[in-house]
Design a protein around this motif. Structure first.
Motif, PDB file in Angstrom:
ATOM      1  N   TYR A 128       0.850  -1.186   0.000  1.00  0.00           N
ATOM      2  CA  TYR A 128       0.000   0.000   0.000  1.00  0.00           C
ATOM      3  C   TYR A 128       0.888   1.239   0.000  1.00  0.00           C
ATOM      4  CZ  TYR A 128      -3.779  -3.081   1.523  1.00  0.00           C
ATOM      5  OH  TYR A 128      -4.704  -4.076   1.607  1.00  0.00           O
ATOM      6  N   ASP A 129       0.431   2.282  -0.629  1.00  0.00           N
ATOM      7  CA  ASP A 129       1.124   3.560  -0.568  1.00  0.00           C
ATOM      8  C   ASP A 129       0.482   4.375   0.541  1.00  0.00           C
ATOM      9  OD1 ASP A 129       2.822   3.009  -2.706  1.00  0.00           O
ATOM     10  OD2 ASP A 129       1.342   3.676  -4.166  1.00  0.00           O
ATOM     11  N   LEU A 130       1.125   4.411   1.697  1.00  0.00           N
ATOM     12  CA  LEU A 130       0.619   5.202   2.814  1.00  0.00           C
ATOM     13  C   LEU A 130       1.345   6.532   2.823  1.00  0.00           C
ATOM     14  CD1 LEU A 130       0.510   2.425   5.548  1.00  0.00           C
ATOM     15  CD2 LEU A 130      -1.373   3.315   4.171  1.00  0.00           C
ATOM     16  N   PRO A 131       0.609   7.618   3.011  1.00  0.00           N
ATOM     17  CA  PRO A 131       1.268   8.930   2.981  1.00  0.00           C
ATOM     18  C   PRO A 131       2.174   9.124   4.196  1.00  0.00           C
ATOM     19  CG  PRO A 131      -1.045   9.155   3.588  1.00  0.00           C
ATOM     20  CD  PRO A 131      -0.826   7.715   3.226  1.00  0.00           C
ATOM     21  N   ALA A 132       3.295   9.761   3.952  1.00  0.00           N
ATOM     22  CA  ALA A 132       4.206  10.101   5.058  1.00  0.00           C
ATOM     23  C   ALA A 132       3.551  11.194   5.898  1.00  0.00           C
ATOM     24  CB  ALA A 132       5.536  10.581   4.498  1.00  0.00           C
ATOM     25  N   ARG A 133       3.854  11.203   7.191  1.00  0.00           N
ATOM     26  CA  ARG A 133       3.327  12.231   8.089  1.00  0.00           C
ATOM     27  C   ARG A 133       4.477  12.826   8.862  1.00  0.00           C
ATOM     28  NH1 ARG A 133      -0.430   8.048  10.638  1.00  0.00           N
ATOM     29  NH2 ARG A 133       1.380   8.108  11.889  1.00  0.00           N
TER      30      ARG A 133
END
Length: 180
Positions: free
Chosen positions: A31-36
């Motif tokens: 999955y492409d999870l957004p960086a935070r």
């Protein structure tokens, strides 16, 4: 003839709908999870994932040496210094697992295993006792500790859930994650 025309029309419509819904992009395995961004003084950690029982743990953040805790309804000074560990827990089983959050320990350089600090946990509205994690579900939260002055946190010892064939109070071998 009308029936044949209707069937042919439905077949064409179904084929067009299927083509429109299919994804021509190649399948990926992650999955492409957004960086935070990290939070107030937190250090992002890239420790990898460890497993204990059916639960996988990834430590993603660490904040040590905190002299005060500010919550929405209370501020509380520590007896020593607060330490916060940001954790992602994933259930790798097909049924719900109940994580006992009280059995997650902070290890200091002298080998002492520190239990979570209940008051800071409640003030920061984090899980206080147990947490049901559904099948194939991931959850992210903080573990809060109050460690004595001079104690140096070096790891967290994480306990997952026992198999259904184990006694209810039996824990699988813990997994340890180094903090530095």
């Amino acid at each position: 003839m009308r029936t044949l025309t209707a069937v042919a029309g439905i077949a064409i419509l179904l084929a067009a709908t299927t083509a429109a819904c299919s994804d021509d992009a190649p399948a990926t395995t992650t999955y492409d999870l957004p960086a935070r961004k990290v939070r107030d003084g937190e250090k992002a950690l890239h420790t990898g994932t460890v497993q204990s029982g059916f639960l996988a743990f990834t430590v993603i953040g660490y904040t040590g040496g905190m002299k005060v805790l500010a919550g929405s309804h209370a501020d509380k000074p520590p007896r020593g210094l607060y330490t916060r560990v940001r954790l992602v827990v994933e259930n790798r089983d097909r049924s719900t697992q109940t994580l006992d959050v009280r059995k997650q320990f902070l290890i200091t350089s002298d080998g002492t295993a520190h239990t979570r600090d209940r008051q800071s946990t409640l003030i920061k509205r984090q899980p206080a006792t147990t947490l049901d994690i559904g099948a194939a579900m991931r959850i992210e939260f903080d573990l809060w500790y109050d460690v004595p002055h001079g104690a140096k946190p070096v790891a967290v010892r994480l306990h997952g859930t026992p198999s259904i064939f184990s006694p209810a109070d039996a824990l699988p071998p813990p997994a340890e994650v180094r903090l530095g």
